[in-house]
Design a protein around this motif. Structure first.
Motif, PDB file in Angstrom:
ATOM      1  N   MET A 159       0.951  -1.017  -0.650  1.00  0.00           N
ATOM      2  CA  MET A 159       0.030   0.069  -0.155  1.00  0.00           C
ATOM      3  C   MET A 159       1.107   1.517   0.090  1.00  0.00           C
ATOM      4  SD  MET A 159      -2.701   0.761   2.812  1.00  0.00           S
ATOM      5  CE  MET A 159      -2.351   0.582   3.741  1.00  0.00           C
ATOM      6  N   TRP A 160       0.735   2.047  -0.368  1.00  0.00           N
ATOM      7  CA  TRP A 160       0.892   3.570  -0.480  1.00  0.00           C
ATOM      8  C   TRP A 160       0.142   4.223   0.055  1.00  0.00           C
ATOM      9  CZ3 TRP A 160       3.568   4.809  -6.345  1.00  0.00           C
ATOM     10  CH2 TRP A 160       4.885   3.955  -6.631  1.00  0.00           C
ATOM     11  N   LEU A 161       0.702   5.505   0.591  1.00  0.00           N
ATOM     12  CA  LEU A 161      -0.797   6.332   1.060  1.00  0.00           C
ATOM     13  C   LEU A 161      -0.045   7.571   0.637  1.00  0.00           C
ATOM     14  CD1 LEU A 161      -0.105   5.416   5.599  1.00  0.00           C
ATOM     15  CD2 LEU A 161      -2.204   5.018   3.044  1.00  0.00           C
ATOM     16  N   ARG A 162      -0.695   8.721   0.393  1.00  0.00           N
ATOM     17  CA  ARG A 162      -1.036  10.058   0.322  1.00  0.00           C
ATOM     18  C   ARG A 162      -1.186  11.351   0.761  1.00  0.00           C
ATOM     19  NH1 ARG A 162      -2.161   9.087  -6.328  1.00  0.00           N
ATOM     20  NH2 ARG A 162       0.303   9.303  -7.094  1.00  0.00           N
ATOM     21  N   TYR A 163      -1.079  12.449   0.796  1.00  0.00           N
ATOM     22  CA  TYR A 163      -1.597  12.973   1.350  1.00  0.00           C
ATOM     23  C   TYR A 163      -1.225  14.444   1.110  1.00  0.00           C
ATOM     24  CZ  TYR A 163      -2.621  16.090   5.640  1.00  0.00           C
ATOM     25  OH  TYR A 163      -3.754  16.363   6.744  1.00  0.00           O
ATOM     26  N   VAL A 164      -2.237  15.516   0.791  1.00  0.00           N
ATOM     27  CA  VAL A 164      -2.734  16.715  -0.100  1.00  0.00           C
ATOM     28  C   VAL A 164      -2.244  17.559   1.085  1.00  0.00           C
ATOM     29  CG1 VAL A 164      -3.487  17.907  -1.643  1.00  0.00           C
ATOM     30  CG2 VAL A 164      -4.039  15.847  -2.034  1.00  0.00           C
ATOM     31  N   LEU A 165      -1.527  18.613   0.837  1.00  0.00           N
ATOM     32  CA  LEU A 165      -0.500  19.133   1.528  1.00  0.00           C
ATOM     33  C   LEU A 165      -1.541  20.331   1.233  1.00  0.00           C
ATOM     34  CD1 LEU A 165       0.713  19.857   4.919  1.00  0.00           C
ATOM     35  CD2 LEU A 165       2.485  20.810   2.972  1.00  0.00           C
ATOM     36  N   VAL A 166      -2.274  21.125   1.957  1.00  0.00           N
ATOM     37  CA  VAL A 166      -2.612  22.977   1.542  1.00  0.00           C
ATOM     38  C   VAL A 166      -3.457  23.389   2.954  1.00  0.00           C
ATOM     39  CG1 VAL A 166      -5.462  23.285   1.131  1.00  0.00           C
ATOM     40  CG2 VAL A 166      -5.271  20.876   0.776  1.00  0.00           C
ATOM     41  N   PRO A 167      -2.327  24.649   2.315  1.00  0.00           N
ATOM     42  CA  PRO A 167      -2.133  25.472   3.929  1.00  0.00           C
ATOM     43  C   PRO A 167      -3.706  26.182   4.267  1.00  0.00           C
ATOM     44  CG  PRO A 167      -0.291  25.649   2.000  1.00  0.00           C
ATOM     45  CD  PRO A 167      -1.927  24.802   1.554  1.00  0.00           C
ATOM     46  N   GLY A 168      -3.578  25.757   5.458  1.00  0.00           N
ATOM     47  CA  GLY A 168      -4.906  25.827   6.706  1.00  0.00           C
ATOM     48  C   GLY A 168      -5.913  24.642   6.480  1.00  0.00           C
ATOM     49  N   TRP A 169      -5.669  24.391   5.568  1.00  0.00           N
ATOM     50  CA  TRP A 169      -6.577  22.802   5.872  1.00  0.00           C
ATOM     51  C   TRP A 169      -6.239  22.374   5.911  1.00  0.00           C
ATOM     52  CZ3 TRP A 169     -11.994  23.346   3.653  1.00  0.00           C
ATOM     53  CH2 TRP A 169     -12.256  25.083   3.178  1.00  0.00           C
ATOM     54  N   THR A 170      -5.051  21.549   5.739  1.00  0.00           N
ATOM     55  CA  THR A 170      -4.638  20.365   6.302  1.00  0.00           C
ATOM     56  C   THR A 170      -3.317  19.708   6.781  1.00  0.00           C
ATOM     57  OG1 THR A 170      -3.259  18.841   4.476  1.00  0.00           O
ATOM     58  CG2 THR A 170      -5.822  19.212   3.878  1.00  0.00           C
ATOM     59  N   ASP A 171      -2.452  21.122   7.420  1.00  0.00           N
ATOM     60  CA  ASP A 171      -0.861  21.599   7.020  1.00  0.00           C
ATOM     61  C   ASP A 171      -1.043  21.916   8.559  1.00  0.00           C
ATOM     62  OD1 ASP A 171      -1.863  24.404   7.585  1.00  0.00           O
ATOM     63  OD2 ASP A 171      -0.408  24.837   6.575  1.00  0.00           O
ATOM     64  N   GLN A 172      -2.781  21.461   9.667  1.00  0.00           N
ATOM     65  CA  GLN A 172      -1.935  21.888  11.017  1.00  0.00           C
ATOM     66  C   GLN A 172      -1.153  20.501  11.720  1.00  0.00           C
ATOM     67  OE1 GLN A 172      -4.814  20.905   9.449  1.00  0.00           O
ATOM     68  NE2 GLN A 172      -6.142  21.663   9.615  1.00  0.00           N
ATOM     69  N   PRO A 173       0.346  21.361  12.692  1.00  0.00           N
ATOM     70  CA  PRO A 173       1.340  20.311  13.102  1.00  0.00           C
ATOM     71  C   PRO A 173       0.114  19.266  13.683  1.00  0.00           C
ATOM     72  CG  PRO A 173       1.906  22.230  13.183  1.00  0.00           C
ATOM     73  CD  PRO A 173       0.290  22.342  12.492  1.00  0.00           C
ATOM     74  N   GLU A 174      -0.532  19.409  15.042  1.00  0.00           N
ATOM     75  CA  GLU A 174      -0.724  18.253  15.154  1.00  0.00           C
ATOM     76  C   GLU A 174      -1.785  17.370  14.711  1.00  0.00           C
ATOM     77  OE1 GLU A 174      -4.138  21.803  15.560  1.00  0.00           O
ATOM     78  OE2 GLU A 174      -2.117  21.631  15.778  1.00  0.00           O
ATOM     79  N   HIS A 175      -2.074  17.809  14.188  1.00  0.00           N
ATOM     80  CA  HIS A 175      -3.318  16.610  12.810  1.00  0.00           C
ATOM     81  C   HIS A 175      -2.271  15.798  11.867  1.00  0.00           C
ATOM     82  CE1 HIS A 175      -6.533  17.879  14.603  1.00  0.00           C
ATOM     83  NE2 HIS A 175      -6.714  18.980  14.420  1.00  0.00           N
ATOM     84  N   LEU A 176      -1.057  16.766  11.931  1.00  0.00           N
ATOM     85  CA  LEU A 176       0.114  15.835  10.985  1.00  0.00           C
ATOM     86  C   LEU A 176       0.502  14.735  11.487  1.00  0.00           C
ATOM     87  CD1 LEU A 176       1.966  19.125   9.032  1.00  0.00           C
ATOM     88  CD2 LEU A 176       0.071  16.628   7.940  1.00  0.00           C
ATOM     89  N   GLU A 177       0.921  15.453  12.594  1.00  0.00           N
ATOM     90  CA  GLU A 177       1.826  14.202  13.561  1.00  0.00           C
ATOM     91  C   GLU A 177       0.109  12.829  14.394  1.00  0.00           C
ATOM     92  OE1 GLU A 177       3.946  13.449  17.649  1.00  0.00           O
ATOM     93  OE2 GLU A 177       3.490  15.499  17.583  1.00  0.00           O
ATOM     94  N   GLY A 178      -1.023  13.360  14.200  1.00  0.00           N
ATOM     95  CA  GLY A 178      -1.954  12.174  14.412  1.00  0.00           C
ATOM     96  C   GLY A 178      -2.144  11.447  13.691  1.00  0.00           C
ATOM     97  N   TRP A 179      -2.023  11.385  12.061  1.00  0.00           N
ATOM     98  CA  TRP A 179      -2.035  11.268  10.585  1.00  0.00           C
ATOM     99  C   TRP A 179      -0.452   9.689  10.707  1.00  0.00           C
ATOM    100  CZ3 TRP A 179       0.702   9.695   6.070  1.00  0.00           C
ATOM    101  CH2 TRP A 179      -0.550   9.725   5.528  1.00  0.00           C
ATOM    102  N   ALA A 180       0.582  10.526  11.539  1.00  0.00           N
ATOM    103  CA  ALA A 180       1.274   9.477  10.956  1.00  0.00           C
ATOM    104  C   ALA A 180       1.873   8.925  12.644  1.00  0.00           C
ATOM    105  CB  ALA A 180       3.316  10.549  11.052  1.00  0.00           C
ATOM    106  N   ARG A 181       1.628   9.357  12.988  1.00  0.00           N
ATOM    107  CA  ARG A 181       1.190   8.346  14.546  1.00  0.00           C
ATOM    108  C   ARG A 181      -0.226   7.001  14.437  1.00  0.00           C
ATOM    109  NH1 ARG A 181       3.253   9.216  20.058  1.00  0.00           N
ATOM    110  NH2 ARG A 181       4.260  11.538  19.999  1.00  0.00           N
ATOM    111  N   HIS A 182      -0.984   7.226  13.303  1.00  0.00           N
ATOM    112  CA  HIS A 182      -1.918   6.393  13.162  1.00  0.00           C
ATOM    113  C   HIS A 182      -1.020   5.530  11.914  1.00  0.00           C
ATOM    114  CE1 HIS A 182      -6.138   5.010  12.592  1.00  0.00           C
ATOM    115  NE2 HIS A 182      -5.374   4.302  10.967  1.00  0.00           N
ATOM    116  N   PHE A 183      -0.689   6.065  11.399  1.00  0.00           N
ATOM    117  CA  PHE A 183      -0.305   4.506  10.693  1.00  0.00           C
ATOM    118  C   PHE A 183       1.049   3.789  10.679  1.00  0.00           C
ATOM    119  CE2 PHE A 183      -3.273   7.043   8.031  1.00  0.00           C
ATOM    120  CZ  PHE A 183      -4.205   6.192   7.571  1.00  0.00           C
ATOM    121  N   ALA A 184       2.044   4.515  11.537  1.00  0.00           N
ATOM    122  CA  ALA A 184       3.335   4.028  12.486  1.00  0.00           C
ATOM    123  C   ALA A 184       3.826   2.839  11.996  1.00  0.00           C
ATOM    124  CB  ALA A 184       3.501   5.404  13.273  1.00  0.00           C
ATOM    125  N   GLY A 185       2.497   2.385  12.743  1.00  0.00           N
ATOM    126  CA  GLY A 185       2.750   0.388  13.015  1.00  0.00           C
ATOM    127  C   GLY A 185       2.863  -0.311  11.997  1.00  0.00           C
TER     128      GLY A 185
END
Length: 242
Positions: A159-185
């Motif tokens: 599987m590949w994962l994709r993430y579209v980075l949009v200023p003000g919409w998908t670039d919140q640091p806390e949610h970026l880290e939450g995204w990464a933590r969710h898939f870390a394992g």
């Protein structure tokens, strides 16, 4: 039979190698940054019907060209036509062609599970880890997206994962880290792509007479993209900027 919006014969971003990419008509989401709004309606538009045989004929005519690549079903959202894609992929794999499904993961069903099982590579676009933000961006929650990711992980297949980075919409640091933590394992993830937001599709909204929700939003700077990559990198391997 598949409703095909358009075909790209030299795809280099929708899976490994050079690929035949089918952009299928129809999508249940209405992403605020969608750069192909003309693929959203299930009916109408410029779509044409193709049989599996017609698509396989294109592949076979240029078999050496796709030897290290293969066939990708994208969209729109290809799982809206899961039965047709599943038939096509089964025939393509029988002939030795690699298959990839480029999906937003919003449709969860037994049929889509079977399509995942019959696909060599799933490319999953997880647009936001926060359900409320996902709804704001797409019009739908992310429950099914995360269920599909977990289903693919359980299969142990790539599987590949994709993430579209949009200023003000998908670039919140806390949610970026939450995204990464969710898939870390996850062990099935071979690659994580950060896709910087762009405005190349704005003219299509004008042509369709539709307002563009992100009018005035600028693409992320190189520094903003690097900041997102730096958040992902400690948790996920092979993070690239596409």
């Amino acid at each position: 039979m598949l409703r095909v919006h358009s075909i790209e014969t030299f795809g280099t971003h929708e899976g490994p190698g050079i690929r035949l990419v089918l952009f299928l008509q129809g999508c249940p989401l209405r992403c605020v940054y969608c750069h192909n709004p003309d693929t959203q309606p299930v009916e109408g538009g410029v779509a044409a019907d193709y049989t599996s045989g017609q698509i396989l004929e294109i592949l076979e005519r240029q078999r050496p060209f796709y030897r290290n690549g293969g066939l990708t079903a994208s969209g729109g959202e290809p799982t809206l036509q899961a039965e047709g894609v599943m038939e096509l992929f089964a025939l393509a794999r029988e002939r030795g062609f690699h298959t990839a499904l480029d999906t937003n993961g919003v449709i969860w069903s037994a049929l889509v599970n079977r399509l995942y099982d019959g696909t060599d590579l799933v490319i999953l676009d997880v647009k936001h880890i926060d359900d409320a933000w996902h709804r704001r961006i797409t019009g739908s929650g992310n429950e099914n997206v995360l269920k599909n990711a977990a289903y693919r992980e359980q299969s142990g297949r790539p599987m590949w994962l994709r993430y579209v980075l949009v200023p003000g919409w998908t670039d919140q640091p806390e949610h970026l880290e939450g995204w990464a933590r969710h898939f870390a394992g996850y062990r099935s993830i071979e690659r994580v792509e950060i896709l910087p937001y762009h405005t190349l599709g704005v003219y299509k909204y004008e042509a369709l007479g539709r307002p563009y929700a992100l009018f005035g939003v600028k693409p992320p700077t190189a520094e903003q993209v690097e900041a997102a990559r730096a958040i992902f990198a400690p948790y996920l391997a092979n993070v690239i900027v596409a």
